[in-house]
Design an enzyme around this catalytic site. Structure first.
Site, PDB file in Angstrom:
ATOM      1  N   CYS A 133       0.809  -1.217   0.000  1.00 51.01           N
ATOM      2  CA  CYS A 133       0.000   0.000   0.000  1.00 51.01           C
ATOM      3  C   CYS A 133       0.845   1.272   0.000  1.00 51.01           C
ATOM      4  O   CYS A 133       0.424   2.299  -0.554  1.00 51.01           O
ATOM      5  CB  CYS A 133      -0.957   0.011   1.192  1.00 51.01           C
ATOM      6  SG  CYS A 133      -0.169  -0.220   2.792  1.00 51.01           S
ATOM      7  N   HIS A 262      -2.256   6.814   3.861  1.00 52.51           N
ATOM      8  CA  HIS A 262      -0.814   7.030   3.899  1.00 52.51           C
ATOM      9  C   HIS A 262      -0.467   8.322   3.163  1.00 52.51           C
ATOM     10  O   HIS A 262      -1.101   8.683   2.158  1.00 52.51           O
ATOM     11  CB  HIS A 262      -0.074   5.880   3.213  1.00 52.51           C
ATOM     12  CG  HIS A 262      -0.111   4.579   3.951  1.00 52.51           C
ATOM     13  ND1 HIS A 262      -0.565   4.456   5.243  1.00 52.51           N
ATOM     14  CD2 HIS A 262       0.285   3.326   3.576  1.00 52.51           C
ATOM     15  CE1 HIS A 262      -0.462   3.186   5.630  1.00 52.51           C
ATOM     16  NE2 HIS A 262       0.052   2.481   4.635  1.00 52.51           N
TER      17      HIS A 262
END
Length: 353
Positions: A133, A262
């Protein structure tokens, strides 16, 4: 793959990312699937989940669960994928795997559809891998910039959400928040740790230090020369996805007290001249990239401002003052959507088309 509408299986359908996969399917105006089969562990078998208006029963992970399946999306731990993805292939399915089990296998393509969708057809083991990710959060932007300007070097600092450590990471962050809420902590070393202990939180945690009111410069396991596994994943996966085996990459991964999304600060060096204006033009032309870049108006991407969104959000685009042929910019991407479920699903849609 069958000539009629293909059958899609979601393995790990009741997990955090599996649930987002189902949410994405439910939000699509159209899908190419005939049947959608939900597969999970024996513990979750029998659960009822509504997919596209139809209640479906979760079936137990077993060889026969893959009978008639054309594409199987896996969101399970590495060891489960390693065992069961080949089983799905043996039963005639193409496995699209979100774990780390096959990412660096030379016989398995590592795919981001905006960057290298053609690679899905070169799958000698019948498996297509979904990147980590953290890597995925920046790939749509870097792929577009590389095509135009030729990426040569990459320095990245990540600011990774607690959900990157799974549900236990999210649960721990909320527990730590509750433990310190309303308390005067963080003034002296040890304050936060003492507050967590006083609240009865176990010493064992998904994080190597308290995350609440803190940042932790570590994600993953210990590797050689002081690097973490997460940092090496970003390096190795970026090279494979972009097709630049000698790309120079340095990464520092940091865990921050954010639940989901993120963020990355990127310093990218290119083969020749690049300008902020030309980079903006390239990025603005990407369907899955959103520019949010007007510092004078307080406009830039933040995790809280983009969570739940599908695109990659880009801001703070600057020309590095003391380094030629470079750009600095800030990226935010929902690690449970584009960073996991969405990209896996987009690979499956690419295969179906």
């Amino acid at each position: 793959m069958s000539m009629s509408a293909p059958t899609l299986a979601i393995v790990g359908a009741t997990g955090a990312v599996g649930s987002v996969m189902i949410e994405i399917i439910n939000q699509r105006s159209e899908v190419p699937w005939g049947e959608i089969r939900l597969i999970a562990s024996a513990r979750s078998a029998g659960k009822k989940i509504t997919v596209r208006g139809q209640e479906r029963t979760v079936v137990e992970l077993a060889p026969e669960a893959f009978d008639g399946v054309d594409i199987a999306m896996f969101d399970v731990p590495d060891e489960v994928s390693k065992e069961w993805a080949p089983v799905a292939v043996e039963h005639g399915a193409i496995a699209v795997d979100n774990s780390g089990a096959f990412r660096m296998d030379p016989g398995v393509p590592l795919v981001v559809p905006e960057v290298n969708s053609d690679r899905v057809h070169d799958r000698p083991k019948g498996i297509v891998a979904n990147p980590n990710c953290t890597t995925l959060s920046m790939m749509a932007a870097l792929g577009a910039l590389h095509r135009e300007f030729g990426l040569r070097e990459l320095v990245v600092a990540s600011y990774q959400a607690a959900s990157g450590a799974g549900q236990q990471g999210v649960d721990r962050l909320y527990a730590e928040l509750s433990a310190v809420a309303g308390k005067d902590v963080g003034v002296r070393a040890g304050d936060i740790a003492e507050a967590l202990e006083a609240a009865g939180l176990p010493a064992e945690s998904p994080f190597p230090a308290p995350l609440v009111l803190n940042v932790v410069p570590w994600a993953g396991s210990v590797k050689e020369h002081g690097w973490s596994s997460e940092e090496l994943k970003v390096r190795n996966e970026s090279r494979k996805i972009l097709g630049i085996p000698d790309l120079k990459v340095s990464v520092t991964c940091v865990r921050v007290p954010v639940v989901t999304t993120h963020a990355l600060a990127i310093h990218a060096v290119f083969s020749g001249p690049v300008t902020v204006a030309s980079a903006r033009e390239v990025l603005d032309g990407q369907q899955t990239v959103v520019l949010r870049d007007d510092p004078a108006a307080g406009q830039w991407p933040t995790p809280a401002g983009v969570v739940g969104g599908d695109p990659t959000y880009i801001g703070r685009i600057r020309q590095a003052l003391d380094f030629p042929d470079t750009l600095d910019f800030f990226v935010c991407g929902d690690n449970l959507r584009k960073g996991a479920a969405l990209n896996t699903y987009e690979i499956a849609e690419t295969l179906a088309s």
